[in-house]
Design an enzyme around this catalytic site. Structure first.
Site, PDB file in Angstrom:
ATOM      1  N   TYR A  44     -38.146   4.017  26.475  1.00  0.00           N
ATOM      2  CA  TYR A  44     -37.667   3.310  27.657  1.00  0.00           C
ATOM      3  C   TYR A  44     -37.392   1.841  27.337  1.00  0.00           C
ATOM      4  O   TYR A  44     -38.302   1.112  27.008  1.00  0.00           O
ATOM      5  CB  TYR A  44     -38.706   3.412  28.784  1.00  0.00           C
ATOM      6  CG  TYR A  44     -38.041   3.735  30.088  1.00  0.00           C
ATOM      7  CD1 TYR A  44     -37.053   2.901  30.596  1.00  0.00           C
ATOM      8  CD2 TYR A  44     -38.357   4.880  30.794  1.00  0.00           C
ATOM      9  CE1 TYR A  44     -36.420   3.201  31.772  1.00  0.00           C
ATOM     10  CE2 TYR A  44     -37.727   5.185  31.985  1.00  0.00           C
ATOM     11  CZ  TYR A  44     -36.766   4.347  32.471  1.00  0.00           C
ATOM     12  OH  TYR A  44     -36.128   4.649  33.637  1.00  0.00           O
ATOM     13  N   ASN A  80     -17.994   3.235  17.610  1.00  0.00           N
ATOM     14  CA  ASN A  80     -17.968   3.485  19.052  1.00  0.00           C
ATOM     15  C   ASN A  80     -19.192   2.839  19.678  1.00  0.00           C
ATOM     16  O   ASN A  80     -20.270   2.878  19.095  1.00  0.00           O
ATOM     17  CB  ASN A  80     -17.973   5.005  19.305  1.00  0.00           C
ATOM     18  CG  ASN A  80     -17.574   5.344  20.730  1.00  0.00           C
ATOM     19  OD1 ASN A  80     -18.196   4.906  21.678  1.00  0.00           O
ATOM     20  ND2 ASN A  80     -16.513   6.133  20.870  1.00  0.00           N
ATOM     21  N   ASP A  83     -27.077  -4.399  39.310  1.00  0.00           N
ATOM     22  CA  ASP A  83     -28.175  -4.849  38.441  1.00  0.00           C
ATOM     23  C   ASP A  83     -29.496  -4.334  38.999  1.00  0.00           C
ATOM     24  O   ASP A  83     -29.646  -4.200  40.214  1.00  0.00           O
ATOM     25  CB  ASP A  83     -28.201  -6.377  38.356  1.00  0.00           C
ATOM     26  CG  ASP A  83     -29.230  -6.874  37.331  1.00  0.00           C
ATOM     27  OD1 ASP A  83     -29.473  -6.167  36.322  1.00  0.00           O
ATOM     28  OD2 ASP A  83     -29.807  -7.959  37.545  1.00  0.00           O
ATOM     29  N   LYS A 127     -33.373  -0.162  32.594  1.00  0.00           N
ATOM     30  CA  LYS A 127     -32.432   0.589  33.419  1.00  0.00           C
ATOM     31  C   LYS A 127     -31.019   0.216  32.988  1.00  0.00           C
ATOM     32  O   LYS A 127     -30.797  -0.825  32.400  1.00  0.00           O
ATOM     33  CB  LYS A 127     -32.672   0.259  34.884  1.00  0.00           C
ATOM     34  CG  LYS A 127     -33.989   0.808  35.395  1.00  0.00           C
ATOM     35  CD  LYS A 127     -33.922   2.299  35.601  1.00  0.00           C
ATOM     36  CE  LYS A 127     -35.312   2.876  35.833  1.00  0.00           C
ATOM     37  NZ  LYS A 127     -35.324   4.330  35.749  1.00  0.00           N
ATOM     38  N   ASP A 163     -26.815  -6.293  28.729  1.00  0.00           N
ATOM     39  CA  ASP A 163     -27.740  -7.408  28.961  1.00  0.00           C
ATOM     40  C   ASP A 163     -28.176  -7.870  27.579  1.00  0.00           C
ATOM     41  O   ASP A 163     -28.856  -7.131  26.858  1.00  0.00           O
ATOM     42  CB  ASP A 163     -28.929  -6.887  29.789  1.00  0.00           C
ATOM     43  CG  ASP A 163     -30.053  -7.905  29.930  1.00  0.00           C
ATOM     44  OD1 ASP A 163     -29.982  -8.980  29.306  1.00  0.00           O
ATOM     45  OD2 ASP A 163     -31.010  -7.603  30.671  1.00  0.00           O
ATOM     46  N   ASP A 177     -26.640  -9.118  33.590  1.00  0.00           N
ATOM     47  CA  ASP A 177     -25.734  -8.270  32.810  1.00  0.00           C
ATOM     48  C   ASP A 177     -24.338  -8.858  32.703  1.00  0.00           C
ATOM     49  O   ASP A 177     -23.745  -9.215  33.728  1.00  0.00           O
ATOM     50  CB  ASP A 177     -25.646  -6.885  33.453  1.00  0.00           C
ATOM     51  CG  ASP A 177     -26.941  -6.119  33.298  1.00  0.00           C
ATOM     52  OD1 ASP A 177     -27.036  -5.352  32.331  1.00  0.00           O
ATOM     53  OD2 ASP A 177     -27.869  -6.330  34.113  1.00  0.00           O
ATOM     54  N   GLN A 185      -6.323   3.732  47.593  1.00  0.00           N
ATOM     55  CA  GLN A 185      -5.136   3.849  48.466  1.00  0.00           C
ATOM     56  C   GLN A 185      -4.198   5.000  48.067  1.00  0.00           C
ATOM     57  O   GLN A 185      -4.299   5.541  46.975  1.00  0.00           O
ATOM     58  CB  GLN A 185      -4.339   2.524  48.484  1.00  0.00           C
ATOM     59  CG  GLN A 185      -5.120   1.296  48.891  1.00  0.00           C
ATOM     60  CD  GLN A 185      -5.393   1.154  50.374  1.00  0.00           C
ATOM     61  OE1 GLN A 185      -6.406   0.641  50.787  1.00  0.00           O
ATOM     62  NE2 GLN A 185      -4.484   1.625  51.187  1.00  0.00           N
ATOM     63  N   SER A 186      -3.294   5.340  48.973  1.00  0.00           N
ATOM     64  CA  SER A 186      -2.194   6.293  48.756  1.00  0.00           C
ATOM     65  C   SER A 186      -2.660   7.617  48.155  1.00  0.00           C
ATOM     66  O   SER A 186      -2.436   7.891  46.983  1.00  0.00           O
ATOM     67  CB  SER A 186      -1.121   5.692  47.840  1.00  0.00           C
ATOM     68  OG  SER A 186      -0.741   4.434  48.297  1.00  0.00           O
ATOM     69  N   GLN A 243     -31.309  -7.601  24.007  1.00  0.00           N
ATOM     70  CA  GLN A 243     -31.992  -6.426  24.582  1.00  0.00           C
ATOM     71  C   GLN A 243     -31.218  -5.107  24.458  1.00  0.00           C
ATOM     72  O   GLN A 243     -31.770  -4.095  24.048  1.00  0.00           O
ATOM     73  CB  GLN A 243     -32.290  -6.713  26.065  1.00  0.00           C
ATOM     74  CG  GLN A 243     -32.941  -5.563  26.833  1.00  0.00           C
ATOM     75  CD  GLN A 243     -33.135  -5.906  28.311  1.00  0.00           C
ATOM     76  OE1 GLN A 243     -34.002  -6.701  28.654  1.00  0.00           O
ATOM     77  NE2 GLN A 243     -32.340  -5.323  29.188  1.00  0.00           N
TER      78      GLN A 243
HETATM   79  P1  13P Z   1     -33.000  -5.725  33.606  1.00  0.00           P
HETATM   80  O1  13P Z   1     -32.860  -4.219  33.407  1.00  0.00           O
HETATM   81  O2  13P Z   1     -31.952  -6.253  34.522  1.00  0.00           O
HETATM   82  O3  13P Z   1     -33.046  -6.410  32.289  1.00  0.00           O
HETATM   83  O4  13P Z   1     -34.370  -5.975  34.386  1.00  0.00           O
HETATM   84  C1  13P Z   1     -35.536  -5.528  33.834  1.00  0.00           C
HETATM   85  C2  13P Z   1     -36.749  -5.685  34.688  1.00  0.00           C
HETATM   86  O5  13P Z   1     -37.675  -4.953  34.488  1.00  0.00           O
HETATM   87  C3  13P Z   1     -36.819  -6.701  35.735  1.00  0.00           C
HETATM   88  O6  13P Z   1     -38.061  -6.703  36.395  1.00  0.00           O
HETATM   89  P1  13P Z   2      -1.645  -1.756  56.400  1.00  0.00           P
HETATM   90  O1  13P Z   2      -0.951  -1.094  57.606  1.00  0.00           O
HETATM   91  O2  13P Z   2      -2.122  -3.156  56.705  1.00  0.00           O
HETATM   92  O3  13P Z   2      -0.836  -1.608  55.145  1.00  0.00           O
HETATM   93  O4  13P Z   2      -3.027  -0.933  56.135  1.00  0.00           O
HETATM   94  C1  13P Z   2      -3.003   0.420  55.878  1.00  0.00           C
HETATM   95  C2  13P Z   2      -4.331   0.973  55.523  1.00  0.00           C
HETATM   96  O5  13P Z   2      -4.391   2.130  55.189  1.00  0.00           O
HETATM   97  C3  13P Z   2      -5.567   0.166  55.560  1.00  0.00           C
HETATM   98  O6  13P Z   2      -6.677   0.970  55.376  1.00  0.00           O
HETATM   99 MG    MG Z   3     -32.746  -8.186  31.485  1.00  0.00          MG
HETATM  100 MG    MG Z   4     -29.905  -6.219  34.303  1.00  0.00          MG
END
Ligand code: 13P
Ligand code: 13P
Ligand code: MG
Ligand code: MG
Length: 386
Positions: A237, A113, A140, A240, A20, A62, A250-251, A103
């Site tokens: 703080y 990093n 969010d 959040k 954000d 965000d 799947q699979s 922020q």
């Molecule tokens: P964000 O963490 O999305 O910036 O929101 C902060 C907040 O306190 C909204 O009331």
């Molecule tokens: P299909 O038979 O449409 O490929 O769907 C398989 C499936 O696992 C859906 O949750």
């Molecule tokens: Mg914010």
């Molecule tokens: Mg936010």
């Protein structure tokens, strides 16, 4: 010595980095020019050969950067690209005097990093299967442990995921990497054997969160959550985390529908309004993710792509043009009106408690509090009980 044998398949990495860095009118929505700037920088990352593909989106205030590449997790070039995108977006936000400009950029400059610098990150590396459906959950006004309940249902509850019973590979179970975000410790626990012990930890949402989930049928890492606790990173703080969760479907893994199912239930999560209240998860499209009622309720969005040789294959265009693909928007449809209505009902109910718990968070978790000041004023008037 020459090693003869099958060459190892190269692992693709999907990195989602989010922050954000400012929004229009309180904590509502980044300015479109900030999203455009991020898009420009990531497009350049493709040109430079750092990224295979990317997608820029947002949930509430965000900005979320989806990036695919073959450089592995914690790669300096990939993280620097994300840092530069947020840095430039923050510069635009500052110029416009947007709210909370910069922020989440806690460091003055990039130092190799993105971890610890403010933005949240979830990175997952694996050998791409012949068909690789991926889902990107974005939230969010809440914290990483908000995913613990739905992920527990998805990977441990056969009444949610029938695949745990009828898919022979899913039936082998899943390993959970669980983080203690306060003590900075981690452990791996196995389901189904240790399910109840896992829930014993995860039930404490103020401390424990799922970081990763691994297949026990050899499919690799299946899910990853951004767990960077901004408040502890900054030593104070500062908001959040508004976490993301990236999953493969799947699979031998939960199906797309099994991943979505828990969100039809109403669940309370911590973090809306001044980071200090409980509210119900409101599933919606990123388009509808402006927090418009009491700075919430906490939003949850889910977008879907196929991977195709390291690129994000969405609905259009037909050819693989990096940065151009549009995802499936799972919570956009009217079938989710039911969950949205219930989220508003639950949020209104808990709001009726005003500044009392359980509407507000426990004392250690409050982003704002005037209690120390009140107690200080009362110091001389406090008497011992009999
Ligand atoms: P964000 O963490 O999305 O910036 O929101 C902060 C907040 O306190 C909204 O009331
Ligand atoms: P299909 O038979 O449409 O490929 O769907 C398989 C499936 O696992 C859906 O949750
Ligand atoms: Mg914010
Ligand atoms: Mg936010």
């Amino acid at each position: 010595m020459e090693i003869v044998g099958e060459p190892m398949a190269e692992k693709v990495t999907v990195s989602v980095i989010k922050a954000d860095v400012g929004s229009v009118c309180g904590h509502t929505r980044p300015h479109p020019s900030m999203i455009k700037e991020c898009d420009r920088i990531l497009k350049d990352g493709v040109k430079q050969g750092i990224l295979q593909d990317y997608y820029v989106t947002r949930v509430g205030d965000d900005i979320n950067l989806f990036m695919t590449h073959y450089k592995g997790e914690d790669n300096r070039d990939v993280h620097e690209l994300a840092w530069n995108a947020f840095y430039e977006a923050a510069r635009i936000a500052r110029k416009m005097h947007l709210y909370g400009a910069g922020q989440d950029l806690l460091a003055d400059s990039f130092s190799g990093n993105i971890k610890g610098a403010g933005p949240g990150s979830a990175e997952i590396s694996f050998e791409e299967r012949k068909s690789e459906p991926m889902m990107f959950f974005m939230a969010d006004k809440t914290e990483p442990s908000a995913y613990s309940l739905p992920l527990s249902r998805i990977f441990m509850d056969p009444f949610t995921t029938t695949g745990l019973v009828i898919d022979v590979r899913a039936k082998k179970g899943f390993d959970f990497e669980i983080h203690d975000v306060m003590n900075r410790k981690k452990t791996v626990m196995s389901a189904p054997e240790e399910s109840w012990n896992i829930l014993s930890l995860l039930g404490d949402t103020s401390r424990y969160a799922i970081k990763r989930v691994f297949s026990r049928a050899g499919i690799g890492t299946v899910a990853v959550v951004s767990t960077d606790k901004l408040n502890f990173t900054a030593g104070r703080y500062v908001g959040k985390d508004d976490p993301v969760c990236v999953v493969r479907a799947q699979s031998g893994l939960p199906s797309v529908g099994e991943y979505l199912q828990p969100f039809m239930n109403t669940m309370l999560v911590a973090g809306w309004m001044r980071g200090s209240h409980y509210g119900a998860f409101f599933p919606c499209s990123p388009e509808r993710s402006d927090p418009t009622y009491f700075d919430g309720p906490p939003r949850i969005c889910c977008l879907g792509f196929q991977l195709c040789d390291g690129k994000l294959q969405g609905l259009e265009p037909a050819d693989p043009t990096p940065g151009m693909h549009k995802p499936i928007d799972y919570f956009a449809g009217s079938e989710w009106n039911f969950a949205r209505m219930n989220a508003i009902k639950a949020s209104r109910f808990i709001r009726s408690h005003g500044p009392f718990m359980p509407a507000i968070l426990g004392p250690e978790e409050m982003e704002y509090t005037s209690k120390p000041e009140v107690l200080k004023e009362l110091e001389k008037r406090l008497e011992d009980l009999d």
